[in-house]
Write a protein that holds these residues in place. Structure first.
Motif, PDB file in Angstrom:
ATOM      1  N   LEU A 202      23.692  27.174  10.907  1.00  0.00           N
ATOM      2  CA  LEU A 202      22.788  26.764   9.835  1.00  0.00           C
ATOM      3  C   LEU A 202      23.110  25.334   9.424  1.00  0.00           C
ATOM      4  O   LEU A 202      24.247  24.876   9.578  1.00  0.00           O
ATOM      5  CB  LEU A 202      22.938  27.670   8.607  1.00  0.00           C
ATOM      6  CG  LEU A 202      22.599  29.152   8.751  1.00  0.00           C
ATOM      7  CD1 LEU A 202      23.114  29.921   7.545  1.00  0.00           C
ATOM      8  CD2 LEU A 202      21.101  29.351   8.908  1.00  0.00           C
ATOM      9  N   ARG A 203      22.122  24.661   8.849  1.00  0.00           N
ATOM     10  CA  ARG A 203      22.338  23.324   8.304  1.00  0.00           C
ATOM     11  C   ARG A 203      21.806  23.320   6.870  1.00  0.00           C
ATOM     12  O   ARG A 203      20.601  23.383   6.643  1.00  0.00           O
ATOM     13  CB  ARG A 203      21.627  22.265   9.149  1.00  0.00           C
ATOM     14  CG  ARG A 203      22.031  20.839   8.810  1.00  0.00           C
ATOM     15  CD  ARG A 203      21.521  19.862   9.869  1.00  0.00           C
ATOM     16  NE  ARG A 203      22.071  18.537   9.666  1.00  0.00           N
ATOM     17  CZ  ARG A 203      21.479  17.586   8.945  1.00  0.00           C
ATOM     18  NH1 ARG A 203      20.298  17.831   8.369  1.00  0.00           N
ATOM     19  NH2 ARG A 203      22.036  16.403   8.793  1.00  0.00           N
ATOM     20  N   LEU A 204      22.735  23.284   5.896  1.00  0.00           N
ATOM     21  CA  LEU A 204      22.380  23.416   4.489  1.00  0.00           C
ATOM     22  C   LEU A 204      23.112  22.373   3.651  1.00  0.00           C
ATOM     23  O   LEU A 204      24.105  21.796   4.099  1.00  0.00           O
ATOM     24  CB  LEU A 204      22.756  24.812   3.968  1.00  0.00           C
ATOM     25  CG  LEU A 204      22.178  26.030   4.698  1.00  0.00           C
ATOM     26  CD1 LEU A 204      22.861  27.297   4.211  1.00  0.00           C
ATOM     27  CD2 LEU A 204      20.681  26.114   4.484  1.00  0.00           C
ATOM     28  N   ASN A 205      22.619  22.171   2.425  1.00  0.00           N
ATOM     29  CA  ASN A 205      23.348  21.282   1.511  1.00  0.00           C
ATOM     30  C   ASN A 205      23.961  22.071   0.357  1.00  0.00           C
ATOM     31  O   ASN A 205      24.275  21.521  -0.688  1.00  0.00           O
ATOM     32  CB  ASN A 205      22.441  20.164   0.987  1.00  0.00           C
ATOM     33  CG  ASN A 205      21.487  20.644  -0.096  1.00  0.00           C
ATOM     34  OD1 ASN A 205      21.188  21.830  -0.199  1.00  0.00           O
ATOM     35  ND2 ASN A 205      21.007  19.719  -0.908  1.00  0.00           N
ATOM     36  N   GLU A 206      24.141  23.399   0.570  1.00  0.00           N
ATOM     37  CA  GLU A 206      24.667  24.279  -0.469  1.00  0.00           C
ATOM     38  C   GLU A 206      25.593  25.303   0.174  1.00  0.00           C
ATOM     39  O   GLU A 206      25.314  25.801   1.265  1.00  0.00           O
ATOM     40  CB  GLU A 206      23.499  24.982  -1.170  1.00  0.00           C
ATOM     41  CG  GLU A 206      23.803  25.577  -2.514  1.00  0.00           C
ATOM     42  CD  GLU A 206      24.475  26.936  -2.441  1.00  0.00           C
ATOM     43  OE1 GLU A 206      25.033  27.362  -3.458  1.00  0.00           O
ATOM     44  OE2 GLU A 206      24.451  27.568  -1.361  1.00  0.00           O
ATOM     45  N   LEU A 207      26.727  25.591  -0.478  1.00  0.00           N
ATOM     46  CA  LEU A 207      27.692  26.526   0.098  1.00  0.00           C
ATOM     47  C   LEU A 207      27.922  27.778  -0.746  1.00  0.00           C
ATOM     48  O   LEU A 207      28.265  28.827  -0.210  1.00  0.00           O
ATOM     49  CB  LEU A 207      29.043  25.827   0.316  1.00  0.00           C
ATOM     50  CG  LEU A 207      29.080  24.679   1.326  1.00  0.00           C
ATOM     51  CD1 LEU A 207      30.485  24.099   1.403  1.00  0.00           C
ATOM     52  CD2 LEU A 207      28.615  25.140   2.705  1.00  0.00           C
ATOM     53  N   SER A 208      27.752  27.684  -2.051  1.00  0.00           N
ATOM     54  CA  SER A 208      28.087  28.797  -2.936  1.00  0.00           C
ATOM     55  C   SER A 208      27.267  30.045  -2.633  1.00  0.00           C
ATOM     56  O   SER A 208      27.812  31.150  -2.500  1.00  0.00           O
ATOM     57  CB  SER A 208      27.887  28.380  -4.400  1.00  0.00           C
ATOM     58  OG  SER A 208      28.186  29.455  -5.261  1.00  0.00           O
ATOM     59  N   ALA A 209      25.942  29.896  -2.521  1.00  0.00           N
ATOM     60  CA  ALA A 209      25.079  31.061  -2.287  1.00  0.00           C
ATOM     61  C   ALA A 209      25.342  31.679  -0.920  1.00  0.00           C
ATOM     62  O   ALA A 209      25.369  32.904  -0.775  1.00  0.00           O
ATOM     63  CB  ALA A 209      23.612  30.664  -2.417  1.00  0.00           C
ATOM     64  N   VAL A 210      25.544  30.842   0.089  1.00  0.00           N
ATOM     65  CA  VAL A 210      25.768  31.381   1.432  1.00  0.00           C
ATOM     66  C   VAL A 210      27.123  32.085   1.509  1.00  0.00           C
ATOM     67  O   VAL A 210      27.286  33.065   2.248  1.00  0.00           O
ATOM     68  CB  VAL A 210      25.640  30.272   2.504  1.00  0.00           C
ATOM     69  CG1 VAL A 210      26.834  29.353   2.514  1.00  0.00           C
ATOM     70  CG2 VAL A 210      25.441  30.882   3.884  1.00  0.00           C
ATOM     71  N   SER A 211      28.106  31.648   0.708  1.00  0.00           N
ATOM     72  CA  SER A 211      29.409  32.324   0.698  1.00  0.00           C
ATOM     73  C   SER A 211      29.272  33.747   0.157  1.00  0.00           C
ATOM     74  O   SER A 211      29.887  34.687   0.680  1.00  0.00           O
ATOM     75  CB  SER A 211      30.425  31.531  -0.130  1.00  0.00           C
ATOM     76  OG  SER A 211      30.134  31.598  -1.513  1.00  0.00           O
ATOM     77  N   LYS A 212      28.462  33.926  -0.883  1.00  0.00           N
ATOM     78  CA  LYS A 212      28.235  35.265  -1.451  1.00  0.00           C
ATOM     79  C   LYS A 212      27.484  36.150  -0.458  1.00  0.00           C
ATOM     80  O   LYS A 212      27.737  37.358  -0.363  1.00  0.00           O
ATOM     81  CB  LYS A 212      27.480  35.155  -2.771  1.00  0.00           C
ATOM     82  CG  LYS A 212      28.288  34.496  -3.888  1.00  0.00           C
ATOM     83  CD  LYS A 212      27.478  34.374  -5.161  1.00  0.00           C
ATOM     84  CE  LYS A 212      28.328  33.873  -6.320  1.00  0.00           C
ATOM     85  NZ  LYS A 212      28.928  32.549  -6.079  1.00  0.00           N
ATOM     86  N   TRP A 213      26.553  35.555   0.273  1.00  0.00           N
ATOM     87  CA  TRP A 213      25.808  36.303   1.290  1.00  0.00           C
ATOM     88  C   TRP A 213      26.751  36.780   2.391  1.00  0.00           C
ATOM     89  O   TRP A 213      26.685  37.923   2.835  1.00  0.00           O
ATOM     90  CB  TRP A 213      24.703  35.408   1.849  1.00  0.00           C
ATOM     91  CG  TRP A 213      23.910  36.004   2.965  1.00  0.00           C
ATOM     92  CD1 TRP A 213      22.985  37.001   2.881  1.00  0.00           C
ATOM     93  CD2 TRP A 213      23.972  35.635   4.350  1.00  0.00           C
ATOM     94  NE1 TRP A 213      22.453  37.278   4.123  1.00  0.00           N
ATOM     95  CE2 TRP A 213      23.041  36.448   5.044  1.00  0.00           C
ATOM     96  CE3 TRP A 213      24.703  34.690   5.063  1.00  0.00           C
ATOM     97  CZ2 TRP A 213      22.839  36.349   6.416  1.00  0.00           C
ATOM     98  CZ3 TRP A 213      24.496  34.585   6.429  1.00  0.00           C
ATOM     99  CH2 TRP A 213      23.576  35.407   7.096  1.00  0.00           C
TER     100      TRP A 213
END
Length: 252
Positions: A202-213
Motif C-alpha cells: 500500500l502507499r498511504l500518508n497515514e499509519l495510525s488507522a492501518v495499524s489498528k486494522w
C-alpha cells in the motif's frame, strides 16, 4: 429494492426521502407487476446491519449538512468527538462531502479553526445549523475533490503531512484469501507467496488507522515495512498484553 433496504437506517432523513421519491417514480414507470417481482427478489436479499449507525432521528441535522454542501454555506456544528477533534466544542465547518464507511456516515469538511480538510463522524455531531446569506459562503479548497482526497486515505482516515509511506504487510495462508477478496485502497498490490500467504503493498500518508486494522488480524498479519508502522503495532500489542497480565493477576 435492495438499495431501499440498505438505506433503512436513514429513514426520515433527506437521503431517505430522496430515495423514496425515486422509488415512487420507478414504481410508476415499471408497473405493479414488475414492482411485485422486485419486492419478491428483495425478500431473498438481506443485510446483517452489524455495527450500522441509526440516523432515523437525525433528519434535521443531515439536512443542515446537505444544505451546507449544496450552497457552500458555513455550518455551525457542536461536535462531541475525541479530544483531538475538539470534544464538545462548537466549530465552523465548510461541508465538502459525506462518505459511508463501516456502517457510519463521515462528514468531510474544511475546518475554519484548523485551516485544513478533516473528517467528522456524523454520529458525534450533536447539532448543526447552516448559516444564511452569501456572506456566509466558504470557498472550496483549490483542486479539492472527494475522490482525490480519498485516494491517499485509508477508509476515511488521512494524514496531514506530505510524506507517503510505502507499506508492506505479510498475511499467513489462513487470511490470504480474505484479504485478496476485498478492496482496501486504490494503491493496493498483492504478491502471492510460496507458502500460500500473501504480501500486501500500500502507499498511504497515514499509519495510525492501518495499524489498528492490522491488529484485527492478530498473529495472521506481520508488518514488514515501514519501521514506524511496526513500532505502532508493537506498542498497541504490548499494551494489550499488559492489560491481560493485570487481569490474570486479579487486577481490575
Amino acid at each position: 429494492m435492495m438499495s431501499r433496504r440498505l438505506l433503512e437506517p436513514m429513514a426520515g432523513t433527506p437521503l431517505w426521502d430522496g430515495q423514496q421519491r425515486l422509488f415512487r417514480k420507478i414504481r410508476g414507470a415499471l408497473g405493479e407487476r414488475a414492482v411485485q417481482y422486485c419486492q419478491q427478489l428483495s425478500g431473498m436479499l438481506g443485510s446483517s446491519g452489524f455495527g450500522v449507525s441509526d440516523y432515523t432521528r437525525r433528519g434535521e441535522l443531515l439536512d443542515a449538512l446537505l444544505l451546507g454542501m449544496e450552497e457552500r454555506r458555513w455550518v455551525q456544528v457542536q461536535y462531541g468527538g475525541g479530544a483531538a477533534d475538539g470534544a464538545g466544542t462548537r466549530q465552523q465547518l465548510g461541508p465538502l462531502g459525506l462518505i459511508w464507511h463501516n456502517g457510519s456516515l463521515y462528514l468531510i469538511a474544511w475546518s475554519k479553526k484548523r485551516g485544513e480538510v478533516r473528517n467528522y463522524k456524523v454520529d458525534r455531531v450533536l447539532s448543526a445549523e447552516a448559516e444564511g446569506g452569501q456572506s456566509n459562503q466558504f470557498e472550496i479548497p483549490e483542486g479539492f475533490s472527494l475522490q482525490s482526497w480519498q485516494s491517499t486515505a485509508f477508509g476515511v482516515y488521512r494524514g496531514t503531512g506530505e510524506r507517503m509511506w510505502e507499506i508492506r504487510i505479510r498475511f499467513r495462508a489462513g487470511s490470504a484469501r480474505y484479504v485478496q477478496e476485498s478492496w482496501w485502497h486504490a494503491t493496493q498490490r498483492f504478491e502471492e507467496l510460496p507458502d500460500g500467504g500473501v504480501e500486501l503493498h500500500l502507499r498511504l500518508n497515514e499509519l495510525s488507522a492501518v495499524s489498528k486494522w492490522i491488529l484485527g488480524f492478530g498473529s495472521s498479519a506481520m508488518v514488514l515495512a515501514p519501521v514506524e508502522l511496526q513500532q505502532l503495532v508493537r506498542a498497541e500489542a504490548t499494551a494489550m498484553l499488559q492489560d491481560l497480565d493485570e487481569l490474570s493477576r486479579g487486577g481490575e
